[in-house]
Design a protein around this motif. Sequence first.
Motif, short mmCIF file in Angstrom:
data_model
loop_
_atom_site.label_atom_id
_atom_site.label_comp_id
_atom_site.label_asym_id
_atom_site.label_seq_id
_atom_site.Cartn_x
_atom_site.Cartn_y
_atom_site.Cartn_z
N ILE A 191 2.15 4.69 -3.51
CA ILE A 191 1.00 5.59 -3.49
C ILE A 191 0.67 6.24 -4.83
O ILE A 191 -0.38 6.85 -4.98
N ASN B 271 2.49 -3.92 -6.37
CA ASN B 271 1.32 -3.06 -6.49
C ASN B 271 1.00 -2.93 -7.97
O ASN B 271 1.65 -2.19 -8.70
N TYR C 69 0.82 -1.22 0.00
CA TYR C 69 0.00 0.00 0.00
C TYR C 69 0.85 1.27 0.00
O TYR C 69 0.36 2.35 -0.32
#
Length: 149
Positions: free
Chosen positions: A61, A94, A58
């Motif tokens: 960003i 990600n 996470y």
Amino acid sequence: MVADIDGFLPDSAFLLDVPASDWKDAIRQAGKGLVAAGFTTDAYTDQMIETVEKLGPYIVIAPGLALAHSRPSDAVLKTGLSWVRLTKPVEFGNKANDPVSLVIGLAGHDENEHIAVMSAIAGALIDPKKTAALADAPTPEAIRAILKG
């Protein structure tokens, strides 16, 4: 807060155009900058890695950008940032924002300072023109000038 970026991001906290073998190594580079600037101990670097292991990537960003951090702890000596620009981007896992070429290390001495510095840096990085300029900025002085601008 961004006007005070000099104190939170001294020259010793920059590692420009350094290699990293994977995401953990990229976070270790960010940790080196935090330690070199006197913001944290080595234990905080381990805490940043543990945070990603527990909570996932996470911290990535925005496309190409990771904000490496952990909760305030005894390993944080004072609030500050490190700035790591990688020679070759690495995958953090990600899907939306990998690969990462810029890792900003964030150490907050307490919750309020942590949030204030995170907000200031995020606000500066929301502008795509600034983000592009930061990717090519040659020196710590140039990077700070873009962040303040």
